[in-house]
Scaffold this motif. Structure first.
Motif, PDB file in Angstrom:
ATOM      1  N   CYS A 102       0.846  -1.200   0.000  1.00 22.35           N
ATOM      2  CA  CYS A 102       0.000   0.000   0.000  1.00 22.35           C
ATOM      3  C   CYS A 102       0.878   1.245   0.000  1.00 22.35           C
TER       4      CYS A 102
ATOM      5  N   TYR B 114       0.590   4.213   1.028  1.00 22.00           N
ATOM      6  CA  TYR B 114       0.711   5.029   2.243  1.00 22.00           C
ATOM      7  C   TYR B 114       1.430   4.282   3.362  1.00 22.00           C
ATOM      8  N   CYS B 115       1.656   2.982   3.166  1.00 27.19           N
ATOM      9  CA  CYS B 115       2.218   2.154   4.237  1.00 27.19           C
ATOM     10  C   CYS B 115       3.693   1.830   4.039  1.00 27.19           C
TER      11      CYS B 115
ATOM     12  N   HIS C 226       7.598   2.368  10.007  1.00 28.46           N
ATOM     13  CA  HIS C 226       6.345   2.188   9.278  1.00 28.46           C
ATOM     14  C   HIS C 226       5.306   1.537  10.164  1.00 28.46           C
ATOM     15  N   MET C 227       4.050   1.759   9.788  1.00 28.49           N
ATOM     16  CA  MET C 227       2.941   1.097  10.466  1.00 28.49           C
ATOM     17  C   MET C 227       3.113  -0.426  10.380  1.00 28.49           C
ATOM     18  N   SER C 228       3.651  -0.897   9.254  1.00 32.82           N
ATOM     19  CA  SER C 228       3.801  -2.343   9.067  1.00 32.82           C
ATOM     20  C   SER C 228       4.816  -2.926  10.045  1.00 32.82           C
TER      21      SER C 228
ATOM     22  N   GLY D 213      -0.194  -2.303  12.796  1.00 33.65           N
ATOM     23  CA  GLY D 213      -1.285  -1.317  12.672  1.00 33.65           C
ATOM     24  C   GLY D 213      -2.519  -1.772  13.375  1.00 33.65           C
TER      25      GLY D 213
END
Ligand code: SAM
Ligand code: SF4
Length: 334
Positions: free
Chosen positions: A30, A32-33, A328-330, A334
Motif C-alpha cells: 500500500c 501510504y504504508c 512504518h505502520m507495518s 497497525g
C-alpha cells in the motif's frame, strides 16, 4: 488466570489490549504504508512462534483481555494459525477476545481455521472496491482475492469489520459507495486518517484527507446520528439512517483520543511501543531471551507503564514531507 497486578500507566490508564505484530512482511505494498522496495527484517530478528506465545501469555497474566494479531500481513506468516490455536486455548481463561487485522488476500484459506481456534471477529483493510484503483494503491492486482476472503470469512461465521484509509484524490469520491457496500453486506466500516509513519514514496500531505471534510460531505448525503457505541478504541461512530449501518471515524490528526488509551503495541521483533505516535520503547525480546524470562518480561511491562506518554504528537502540514516517525505502520503493527 486473572491479574493480580494489572498494567496501569502513570496517567491511571489500565492497559488491557495488546496489538501484536507477528511479521513485518506483506504481500501488498500500500502506497501510504510502505515503499515498493521495502527492506524486511532478517528472520532471526523476528520472534519465534514460542516466543510470541510466551510473550502473549505474559500479557494475559498481567490483565490483558484482548489480543489483536497484526503485521505486516499476519496471514503471510506460515505458523500464524498455530499461534492462533495456541492463544485460542486461553479464551475464557483471562483472554476475552482474540482477533486479527488482515488485508484478506489469504483469508479464504484460513477463515474456517480461525473460527475453530476461537476467533469471532476480524478487521479487514479495504480502501477501494475498484480493481484498477486497488492495483494502483496496493501495487498488486489482488482485489478479487480480497473480496473472496471477506465472503469466506462471513461464511465461516466471522464478523467482518472494514477499515478504510481516506486518501485524497484516490478513494475520496468512492467513500459513499464503500459505506453503502459495507453496510449492504452487514459490515461496519471505519474510516481512518492517514498517519505520518515511515518513509513512503511521495509526500504525505498529498495523501492526507481530513475526516472532518469527509464527514461534512457524508452529512450532505445521508442522515448521520452520533452513536453511543464504543469499541474500546479511538473510533467514534455514527448510525447512517439510509443504510441502517454503523460508520466509524478514527481521527488521530483532527481529534485527539489519547485520554482513554488502553493499548500497547509489540513489533515482530518484540519491541514494545507504548504509543503508536511516540518513540518510547521497551525491548521484550531481550527479556524473553535472557535469564529468568518470566520475571524479566513482567519487569519490562512495568517499565512500559512508567514510560507510556500522555498523548501522541502527530502533525501533517504543508512543510511535512518527512515522517513524524521513521518506522512504518507495518513494523509497529497497525
Ligand atoms: N496488513 C494488514 C492490513 O492491512 O490490514 C495489517 C497491518 S496494516 C499496517 C494495519 C492497518 O494500518 C491497515 O488498516 C492500514 O490501512 C493501516 N495503515 C498503514 N499505514 C498507515 C498510515 N500511514 N496511516 C494510517 N493507517 C495506516
Ligand atoms: Fe501490507 Fe497492510 Fe501495509 Fe497494506 S497496510 S502494505 S496490506 S501491511
Amino acid at each position: 488466570m486473572s491479574s493480580t497486578r494489572p498494567l496501569i500507566d502513570q496517567f491511571g490508564r489500565t492497559i488491557t489490549y495488546l496489538r501484536l505484530s507477528v511479521t513485518d512482511r506483506c504481500d501488498l505494498r500500500c502506497t501510504y504504508c510502505m515503499p515498493e522496495r521495502q527492506t524486511f527484517l532478517p528472520r532471526k530478528e523476528v520472534l519465534s512462534l514460542e516466543e510470541l506465545h510466551k510473550l502473549a501469555l505474559g500479557f494475559i497474566e498481567r490483565g490483558v483481555t484482548k489480543i489483536r494479531l497484526t503485521g505486516g500481513e499476519p496471514l503471510v506468516r506460515r505458523d500464524m494459525i498455530e499461534l492462533v490455536r495456541a492463544l485460542g486455548r486461553n479464551l475464557g481463561q483471562g483472554l476475552e477476545e482474540l482477533t486479527l487485522t488482515t488485508n484478506a488476500t489469504q483469508l479464504a484459506q484460513h477463515a474456517d481455521d480461525l473460527y475453530v481456534a476461537g476467533v469471532r471477529r476480524v478487521n479487514v483493510s479495504l480502501d477501494t472496491l475498484d480493481r484498477a484503483t486497488f492495483a494502483q494503491l496496493t501495487r498488486r492486482d489482488s482485489l478479487p482475492q480480497v473480496l473472496e476472503g471477506i465472503a469466506a470469512a462471513q461464511a465461516a461465521g466471522l464478523a467482518v469489520k472494514l477499515n478504510a484509509v481516506a486518501l485524497k484524490g484516490v478513494n475520496e469520491a468512492e467513500i459513499p459507495a464503500l459505506v453503502e457496500w459495507a453496510h449492504g453486506q452487514g459490515m461496519e466500516l471505519t474510516l481512518i486518517e492517514v498517519m505520518p509513519l515511515g518513509e513512503v514514496e511521495g509526500d504525505r500531505f498529498d495523501q492526507y484527507l481530513p475526516l472532518s471534510a469527509v464527514r461534512e460531505d457524508l452529512e450532505a448525503r445521508y442522515t448521520l446520528t452520533p452513536s453511543p457505541h464504543r469499541s474500546g478504541g479511538p473510533a467514534r461512530y455514527v448510525d447512517v439512517a439510509e443504510t441502517g449501518g454503523r460508520l466509524g471515524f478514527i481521527t488521530p490528526l483532527t481529534g485527539n483520543f489519547c485520554e482513554g488509551c488502553n493499548r500497547v503495541r509489540v513489533t515482530a521483533t518484540g519491541q514494545l511501543y507504548a504509543c503508536l505516535g511516540g518513540t518510547e520503547q521497551v525491548d521484550l525480546r531481550a527479556a524473553l531471551r535472557g535469564d529468568n524470562p518470566d520475571a524479566a518480561l513482567s519487569a519490562a511491562l512495568d517499565q512500559a507503564m512508567r514510560i507510556k506518554p500522555e498523548r501522541h504528537h502527530f502533525v501533517i502540514d504543508q512543510l511535512g514531507a518527512a515522517p513524524a516517525l521513521a518506522r512504518h505502520m507495518s513494523a509497529t503493527g497497525g
